[in-house]
Scaffold this motif. Structure first.
Motif, mmCIF file in Angstrom:
data_model
loop_
_atom_site.group_PDB
_atom_site.id
_atom_site.type_symbol
_atom_site.label_atom_id
_atom_site.label_comp_id
_atom_site.label_asym_id
_atom_site.label_seq_id
_atom_site.Cartn_x
_atom_site.Cartn_y
_atom_site.Cartn_z
ATOM 1 N N ILE A 187 3.952 -3.069 3.637
ATOM 2 C CA ILE A 187 3.868 -4.357 2.956
ATOM 3 C C ILE A 187 2.990 -5.268 3.803
ATOM 4 O O ILE A 187 3.347 -5.613 4.925
ATOM 5 C CB ILE A 187 5.271 -4.992 2.771
ATOM 6 C CG1 ILE A 187 6.161 -4.083 1.932
ATOM 7 C CG2 ILE A 187 5.147 -6.375 2.134
ATOM 8 C CD1 ILE A 187 7.612 -4.545 1.851
ATOM 9 N N SER A 188 1.832 -5.644 3.265
ATOM 10 C CA SER A 188 0.926 -6.503 4.034
ATOM 11 C C SER A 188 1.209 -7.978 3.803
ATOM 12 O O SER A 188 0.863 -8.812 4.631
ATOM 13 C CB SER A 188 -0.536 -6.194 3.694
ATOM 14 O OG SER A 188 -0.772 -6.376 2.323
ATOM 15 N N ARG A 189 1.844 -8.289 2.671
ATOM 16 C CA ARG A 189 2.161 -9.684 2.379
ATOM 17 C C ARG A 189 3.399 -9.714 1.510
ATOM 18 O O ARG A 189 3.558 -8.884 0.615
ATOM 19 C CB ARG A 189 0.988 -10.336 1.646
ATOM 20 C CG ARG A 189 1.097 -11.821 1.474
ATOM 21 C CD ARG A 189 -0.178 -12.407 0.878
ATOM 22 N NE ARG A 189 -0.464 -11.888 -0.446
ATOM 23 C CZ ARG A 189 0.050 -12.368 -1.571
ATOM 24 N NH1 ARG A 189 0.903 -13.359 -1.537
ATOM 25 N NH2 ARG A 189 -0.283 -11.843 -2.734
ATOM 26 N N ALA A 213 0.864 -1.182 0.000
ATOM 27 C CA ALA A 213 0.000 0.000 0.000
ATOM 28 C C ALA A 213 0.898 1.228 0.000
ATOM 29 O O ALA A 213 1.649 1.454 0.949
ATOM 30 C CB ALA A 213 -0.909 0.002 1.220
ATOM 31 N N GLY A 214 0.817 1.994 -1.052
ATOM 32 C CA GLY A 214 1.628 3.205 -1.165
ATOM 33 C C GLY A 214 1.174 4.274 -0.188
ATOM 34 O O GLY A 214 0.335 4.050 0.683
ATOM 35 N N SER A 215 1.707 5.470 -0.341
ATOM 36 C CA SER A 215 1.416 6.555 0.598
ATOM 37 C C SER A 215 -0.066 6.935 0.624
ATOM 38 O O SER A 215 -0.554 7.461 1.609
ATOM 39 C CB SER A 215 2.260 7.782 0.266
ATOM 40 O OG SER A 215 1.979 8.212 -1.056
ATOM 41 N N LYS A 216 -0.798 6.659 -0.456
ATOM 42 C CA LYS A 216 -2.233 6.953 -0.497
ATOM 43 C C LYS A 216 -3.072 5.782 0.015
ATOM 44 O O LYS A 216 -4.292 5.848 0.041
ATOM 45 C CB LYS A 216 -2.653 7.331 -1.908
ATOM 46 C CG LYS A 216 -2.009 8.621 -2.369
ATOM 47 C CD LYS A 216 -2.398 8.974 -3.776
ATOM 48 C CE LYS A 216 -1.660 10.262 -4.171
ATOM 49 N NZ LYS A 216 -1.749 10.521 -5.583
ATOM 50 N N GLY A 217 -2.405 4.684 0.393
ATOM 51 C CA GLY A 217 -3.104 3.539 0.971
ATOM 52 C C GLY A 217 -3.718 2.579 -0.023
ATOM 53 O O GLY A 217 -4.382 1.627 0.375
ATOM 54 N N VAL A 218 -3.504 2.790 -1.311
ATOM 55 C CA VAL A 218 -4.067 1.903 -2.326
ATOM 56 C C VAL A 218 -3.160 0.689 -2.492
ATOM 57 O O VAL A 218 -1.988 0.828 -2.845
ATOM 58 C CB VAL A 218 -4.223 2.641 -3.679
ATOM 59 C CG1 VAL A 218 -4.774 1.712 -4.747
ATOM 60 C CG2 VAL A 218 -5.095 3.872 -3.515
ATOM 61 N N PRO A 219 -3.690 -0.532 -2.229
ATOM 62 C CA PRO A 219 -2.848 -1.719 -2.326
ATOM 63 C C PRO A 219 -2.612 -2.149 -3.773
ATOM 64 O O PRO A 219 -3.509 -2.074 -4.607
ATOM 65 C CB PRO A 219 -3.634 -2.785 -1.564
ATOM 66 C CG PRO A 219 -5.045 -2.329 -1.585
ATOM 67 C CD PRO A 219 -5.032 -0.849 -1.734
ATOM 68 N N ARG A 226 12.629 1.122 -6.751
ATOM 69 C CA ARG A 226 11.680 1.701 -5.812
ATOM 70 C C ARG A 226 12.131 1.406 -4.393
ATOM 71 O O ARG A 226 12.811 0.414 -4.130
ATOM 72 C CB ARG A 226 10.280 1.128 -6.005
ATOM 73 C CG ARG A 226 9.612 1.574 -7.294
ATOM 74 C CD ARG A 226 9.233 3.040 -7.176
ATOM 75 N NE ARG A 226 8.373 3.475 -8.239
ATOM 76 C CZ ARG A 226 8.756 4.223 -9.263
ATOM 77 N NH1 ARG A 226 9.998 4.622 -9.360
ATOM 78 N NH2 ARG A 226 7.898 4.598 -10.175
ATOM 79 N N VAL A 227 11.735 2.277 -3.473
ATOM 80 C CA VAL A 227 12.006 2.090 -2.050
ATOM 81 C C VAL A 227 10.664 1.814 -1.386
ATOM 82 O O VAL A 227 9.744 2.620 -1.478
ATOM 83 C CB VAL A 227 12.683 3.336 -1.442
ATOM 84 C CG1 VAL A 227 12.938 3.135 0.040
ATOM 85 C CG2 VAL A 227 13.992 3.636 -2.178
ATOM 86 N N PHE A 228 10.542 0.641 -0.738
ATOM 87 C CA PHE A 228 9.291 0.203 -0.123
ATOM 88 C C PHE A 228 9.416 0.251 1.389
ATOM 89 O O PHE A 228 10.354 -0.329 1.953
ATOM 90 C CB PHE A 228 8.959 -1.233 -0.543
ATOM 91 C CG PHE A 228 8.789 -1.393 -2.024
ATOM 92 C CD1 PHE A 228 7.585 -1.109 -2.625
ATOM 93 C CD2 PHE A 228 9.842 -1.828 -2.813
ATOM 94 C CE1 PHE A 228 7.418 -1.257 -3.994
ATOM 95 C CE2 PHE A 228 9.693 -1.982 -4.183
ATOM 96 C CZ PHE A 228 8.476 -1.697 -4.776
ATOM 97 N N ARG A 229 8.478 0.915 2.032
ATOM 98 C CA ARG A 229 8.447 0.940 3.493
ATOM 99 C C ARG A 229 7.863 -0.375 3.980
ATOM 100 O O ARG A 229 6.776 -0.771 3.570
ATOM 101 C CB ARG A 229 7.573 2.107 3.964
ATOM 102 C CG ARG A 229 8.271 2.964 4.983
ATOM 103 C CD ARG A 229 7.514 4.176 5.324
ATOM 104 N NE ARG A 229 6.473 3.896 6.303
ATOM 105 C CZ ARG A 229 5.746 4.831 6.879
ATOM 106 N NH1 ARG A 229 5.935 6.101 6.570
ATOM 107 N NH2 ARG A 229 4.829 4.518 7.743
ATOM 108 N N LEU A 230 8.589 -1.073 4.864
ATOM 109 C CA LEU A 230 8.166 -2.397 5.282
ATOM 110 C C LEU A 230 6.816 -2.408 5.975
ATOM 111 O O LEU A 230 6.056 -3.354 5.808
ATOM 112 C CB LEU A 230 9.231 -3.047 6.178
ATOM 113 C CG LEU A 230 10.205 -3.965 5.437
ATOM 114 C CD1 LEU A 230 10.965 -3.255 4.358
ATOM 115 C CD2 LEU A 230 11.119 -4.659 6.399
ATOM 116 N N ASP A 231 6.472 -1.363 6.719
ATOM 117 C CA ASP A 231 5.180 -1.379 7.407
ATOM 118 C C ASP A 231 4.009 -1.165 6.454
ATOM 119 O O ASP A 231 2.855 -1.267 6.859
ATOM 120 C CB ASP A 231 5.149 -0.358 8.545
ATOM 121 C CG ASP A 231 5.298 1.082 8.095
ATOM 122 O OD1 ASP A 231 5.803 1.311 6.970
ATOM 123 O OD2 ASP A 231 4.909 1.965 8.859
#
Length: 152
Positions: free
Chosen positions: A125-127, A81-87, A118-123
């Motif tokens: 990542i839901s799966r 889920a990016g910064s806007k929360g869209v998975p 890309r840089v992904f924030r671990l929190d």
């Protein structure tokens, strides 16, 4: 609902349990466990099915999958889920997992969806699931992009 709460408590305590093990601990049938897990998933509880049984998906599960993918150079399938929360579901080639500002952990990876680093924030990542696909050692250009992404 109390039985489902008990099921969640067992998964939180034991980590990963088969349907048979859960049925024995809860005093119900295996099919009841399967139904309860389905209902919990429908309600948004992040339960995943691994080779060893059911487990709660969470930060530790995500970190283990990332570590495994990094060690074996395996493609990682993320639900992110990016910064806007869209998975979104993304296949990535993980390169570096690092700590960052504000107590957050980050994964730097080549994102096949965006065809870019890309840089992904671990929190967020839901799966995270390690695929059987290996990716080659990054070339010089890709290494330069990865280094730039982490400020190197």
């Amino acid at each position: 609902m109390k039985r489902r709460d008990a099921l969640l408590k067992e998964l939180k305590t034991a980590g990963c349990l088969s349907a048979r093990e859960l049925a024995s601990r809860l005093g119900v049938s295996r099919s009841t466990v399967v139904r309860d897990v389905a209902k919990l998933r429908e309600a948004g509880v992040p339960i995943r099915l691994d080779q060893g049984g059911y487990a709660l998906a969470g930060p530790e599960t995500v970190k283990r999958a990332i570590d495994e993918a990094l060690r074996g150079r395996h493609v990682l399938r993320l639900e992110y889920a990016g910064s806007k929360g869209v998975p979104t579901v993304r296949d990535v080639e993980p390169s570096i997992c690092l700590g960052g500002r504000g107590g957050h952990w980050y994964l730097v990876a080549w994102c096949r969806l965006r065809n870019d680093v890309r840089v992904f924030r671990l929190d967020r990542i839901s799966r995270a699931e390690v695929t059987g696909e290996r990716f080659p050692e990054p070339g010089r250009d890709r290494l330069a992009e990865l280094a730039e992404a982490v400020g190197g």
